[in-house]
Design a protein around this motif. Structure first.
Motif, PDB file in Angstrom:
ATOM      1  N   LEU A   8       0.820  -1.314   0.094  1.00 48.96           N
ATOM      2  CA  LEU A   8      -0.055   0.059  -0.107  1.00 48.96           C
ATOM      3  C   LEU A   8       0.870   1.208  -0.040  1.00 48.96           C
ATOM      4  O   LEU A   8       1.641   1.365   1.013  1.00 48.96           O
ATOM      5  N   ILE A   9       1.020   2.225  -1.076  1.00 47.32           N
ATOM      6  CA  ILE A   9       1.450   3.286  -1.100  1.00 47.32           C
ATOM      7  C   ILE A   9       0.657   4.344  -0.609  1.00 47.32           C
ATOM      8  O   ILE A   9      -0.559   4.584  -0.872  1.00 47.32           O
ATOM      9  N   SER A  10       1.127   5.085   0.477  1.00 42.72           N
ATOM     10  CA  SER A  10       0.482   5.898   1.470  1.00 42.72           C
ATOM     11  C   SER A  10       1.279   7.087   1.582  1.00 42.72           C
ATOM     12  O   SER A  10       2.291   7.589   1.224  1.00 42.72           O
ATOM     13  N   PHE A  11       0.302   8.627   1.863  1.00 38.54           N
ATOM     14  CA  PHE A  11       0.992   9.599   2.628  1.00 38.54           C
ATOM     15  C   PHE A  11       0.496   9.593   4.104  1.00 38.54           C
ATOM     16  O   PHE A  11      -0.662   8.902   4.221  1.00 38.54           O
ATOM     17  N   PRO A  12       1.199   9.984   4.969  1.00 36.99           N
ATOM     18  CA  PRO A  12       1.052   9.737   6.259  1.00 36.99           C
ATOM     19  C   PRO A  12      -0.250  10.424   6.824  1.00 36.99           C
ATOM     20  O   PRO A  12      -0.847   9.592   7.745  1.00 36.99           O
ATOM     21  N   LEU A  13      -0.913  11.359   6.082  1.00 40.27           N
ATOM     22  CA  LEU A  13      -2.078  11.918   6.619  1.00 40.27           C
ATOM     23  C   LEU A  13      -3.147  11.616   5.788  1.00 40.27           C
ATOM     24  O   LEU A  13      -4.262  12.212   5.932  1.00 40.27           O
ATOM     25  N   CYS A  14      -2.971  10.993   4.878  1.00 34.30           N
ATOM     26  CA  CYS A  14      -4.361  10.858   3.797  1.00 34.30           C
ATOM     27  C   CYS A  14      -5.462  10.132   4.373  1.00 34.30           C
ATOM     28  O   CYS A  14      -5.245   8.695   4.737  1.00 34.30           O
ATOM     29  N   PRO A  15      -6.612  10.795   4.307  1.00 35.72           N
ATOM     30  CA  PRO A  15      -7.871   9.987   4.998  1.00 35.72           C
ATOM     31  C   PRO A  15      -8.218   8.982   3.920  1.00 35.72           C
ATOM     32  O   PRO A  15      -8.869   8.050   4.329  1.00 35.72           O
ATOM     33  N   PHE A  16      -8.019   8.789   2.587  1.00 38.46           N
ATOM     34  CA  PHE A  16      -8.378   8.038   1.661  1.00 38.46           C
ATOM     35  C   PHE A  16      -7.462   6.744   2.003  1.00 38.46           C
ATOM     36  O   PHE A  16      -7.926   5.588   1.959  1.00 38.46           O
ATOM     37  N   VAL A  17      -6.215   6.928   2.276  1.00 35.98           N
ATOM     38  CA  VAL A  17      -5.333   5.809   2.511  1.00 35.98           C
ATOM     39  C   VAL A  17      -6.005   4.921   3.619  1.00 35.98           C
ATOM     40  O   VAL A  17      -5.930   3.781   3.704  1.00 35.98           O
ATOM     41  N   GLN A  18      -6.197   5.942   4.731  1.00 29.14           N
ATOM     42  CA  GLN A  18      -6.825   5.433   5.937  1.00 29.14           C
ATOM     43  C   GLN A  18      -7.958   4.389   5.733  1.00 29.14           C
ATOM     44  O   GLN A  18      -8.009   3.283   6.614  1.00 29.14           O
ATOM     45  N   TRP A  30     -23.356   5.713  -0.825  1.00 37.45           N
ATOM     46  CA  TRP A  30     -22.990   6.628   0.371  1.00 37.45           C
ATOM     47  C   TRP A  30     -21.567   6.468   0.551  1.00 37.45           C
ATOM     48  O   TRP A  30     -21.074   7.513   0.945  1.00 37.45           O
ATOM     49  N   ILE A  31     -20.813   5.469   0.014  1.00 36.28           N
ATOM     50  CA  ILE A  31     -19.377   5.382   0.189  1.00 36.28           C
ATOM     51  C   ILE A  31     -18.777   6.717  -0.867  1.00 36.28           C
ATOM     52  O   ILE A  31     -17.891   7.421  -0.225  1.00 36.28           O
ATOM     53  N   ALA A  32     -19.459   6.730  -1.911  1.00 33.89           N
ATOM     54  CA  ALA A  32     -19.214   7.799  -2.975  1.00 33.89           C
ATOM     55  C   ALA A  32     -19.413   9.089  -2.251  1.00 33.89           C
ATOM     56  O   ALA A  32     -18.542  10.025  -2.436  1.00 33.89           O
ATOM     57  N   LEU A  33     -20.396   9.239  -1.565  1.00 37.00           N
ATOM     58  CA  LEU A  33     -20.871  10.613  -1.078  1.00 37.00           C
ATOM     59  C   LEU A  33     -19.991  10.844   0.281  1.00 37.00           C
ATOM     60  O   LEU A  33     -19.547  12.130   0.416  1.00 37.00           O
ATOM     61  N   ALA A  34     -19.267   9.856   0.817  1.00 34.08           N
ATOM     62  CA  ALA A  34     -18.414  10.011   1.888  1.00 34.08           C
ATOM     63  C   ALA A  34     -17.277  10.798   1.495  1.00 34.08           C
ATOM     64  O   ALA A  34     -16.483  11.321   2.178  1.00 34.08           O
ATOM     65  N   SER A  35     -16.763  10.615  -0.003  1.00 37.14           N
ATOM     66  CA  SER A  35     -15.874  11.378  -0.440  1.00 37.14           C
ATOM     67  C   SER A  35     -15.850  12.859  -0.617  1.00 37.14           C
ATOM     68  O   SER A  35     -14.961  13.757  -0.342  1.00 37.14           O
ATOM     69  N   GLU A  36     -17.062  13.201  -0.822  1.00 36.02           N
ATOM     70  CA  GLU A  36     -17.528  14.583  -0.447  1.00 36.02           C
ATOM     71  C   GLU A  36     -17.125  15.108   0.772  1.00 36.02           C
ATOM     72  O   GLU A  36     -16.957  16.323   0.978  1.00 36.02           O
ATOM     73  N   MET A  37     -17.461  14.119   1.895  1.00 39.88           N
ATOM     74  CA  MET A  37     -17.357  14.747   3.127  1.00 39.88           C
ATOM     75  C   MET A  37     -15.696  15.193   3.347  1.00 39.88           C
ATOM     76  O   MET A  37     -15.536  15.896   3.963  1.00 39.88           O
ATOM     77  N   ILE A  38     -15.198  14.092   2.769  1.00 36.38           N
ATOM     78  CA  ILE A  38     -13.352  14.275   2.713  1.00 36.38           C
ATOM     79  C   ILE A  38     -13.233  15.756   2.238  1.00 36.38           C
ATOM     80  O   ILE A  38     -12.318  16.604   2.909  1.00 36.38           O
ATOM     81  N   ALA A  39     -13.813  16.041   1.022  1.00 31.64           N
ATOM     82  CA  ALA A  39     -13.471  17.013   0.201  1.00 31.64           C
ATOM     83  C   ALA A  39     -13.922  18.288   1.038  1.00 31.64           C
ATOM     84  O   ALA A  39     -13.201  19.539   1.206  1.00 31.64           O
TER      85      ALA A  39
END
Ligand SMILES: N[C@@H](CCC(=O)N[C@@H](CS)C(=O)NCC(=O)O)C(=O)O
Length: 230
Positions: free
Chosen positions: A8-18, A97-106
């Motif tokens: 898994l390639i990550s950034f330390p703070l990325c909520p999508f990775v999380q 709802w998973i797709a909509l949760a990406s809007e929450m992150i944005a």
């Protein structure tokens, strides 16, 4: 079925990775992780990732998967029991709802990075609107859609983790206004897969990231974290 090698390639703070880390840990799937510096992406990563974004999951050192929702569904399918409903209609709803949760992150990113006080207020109102939709949806408990942990739980958890840490009178997240989500978060935040889904130095990195935003919101939220001893 033997599991493939997963990197898994990550950034330390990325909520999508999380989201993917939560899924991997919840399912006890072994994986290797590499953290990249978002400001200095290596050529090998840019060659493998069509979007230049993380998470990127490299399967058996060959195939690169991108997009956290696709990665999570893949992880789910290779390691039963499934974390999405069997019923096609319910599964489609969960995906929506998973797709909509990406809007929450944005919306959360816009709030954390608001350059002015006015933008901070606008971003708060916008993010609160999104949270209200999730509040209405989150009724069954203790998990988002009922008794069992699902990919929707893994997807929403990173957003709530950040809101809980960044308490502020100007936050869209005022737990008393979202009793269902607050109850849900109480349950989910205690799960080891969620607690262990961020790097050990997450709380040291978050204020640095916020301060680097240099606008109105970042330094204010970083100061709030420091006041609360983080
Ligand atoms: N829709 C993507 C979003 C991933 C994403 O935006 N990741 C951010 C880090 S949190 C990123 O890699 N940003 C780098 C860029 O935008 O160039 C997903 O769900 O995987």
């Amino acid at each position: 079925m033997a599991l493939p090698h997963l990197h898994l390639i990550s950034f330390p703070l990325c909520p999508f990775v999380q989201r993917s880390v939560i899924t991997l840990k919840h399912k006890n799937i072994p994986f290797e992780r590499t953290y990249l510096d978002p400001t200095a992406l290596p050529d090998w990563f840019l060659e493998k990732s069509p979007t230049g974004k993380v998470p990127l999951l490299i399967v058996d050192e060959r195939t690169a998967l991108f997009e956290s929702a696709a990665i999570n569904e893949y992880l789910d399918e290779i390691s039963p029991p499934r974390l999405l409903p069997e019923d096609p209609l319910e599964r489609a709803q969960a995906r929506a709802w998973i797709a909509l949760a990406s809007e929450m992150i944005a919306a959360q990113f816009r709030w954390m990075g608001a350059p002015t006080e006015e933008a901070f207020g606008e971003a708060r109102d916008e993010a609160a609107k999104g949270l209200r939709q999730f509040e209405k949806q989150c009724r069954a408990g203790p998990c988002f859609t009922g008794p069992d942990f699902s990919l929707l739980d893994a997807t929403v958890a990173p957003v709530l983790m950040r809101y809980e840490l960044l308490q502020d009178p100007g936050s869209p997240w005022q737990p008393a206004e979202f009793p269902n989500l607050a109850r849900w978060w109480q349950h989910i935040s205690e799960m080891p897969a969620v607690r262990e889904s961020v790097p050990d130095d997450f709380l040291a990195r978050l204020p640095r990231f916020l301060t680097n935003q240099q606008g109105f919101a970042g330094p204010r939220l970083a100061a709030g974290l420091a006041e609360r001893g983080h």
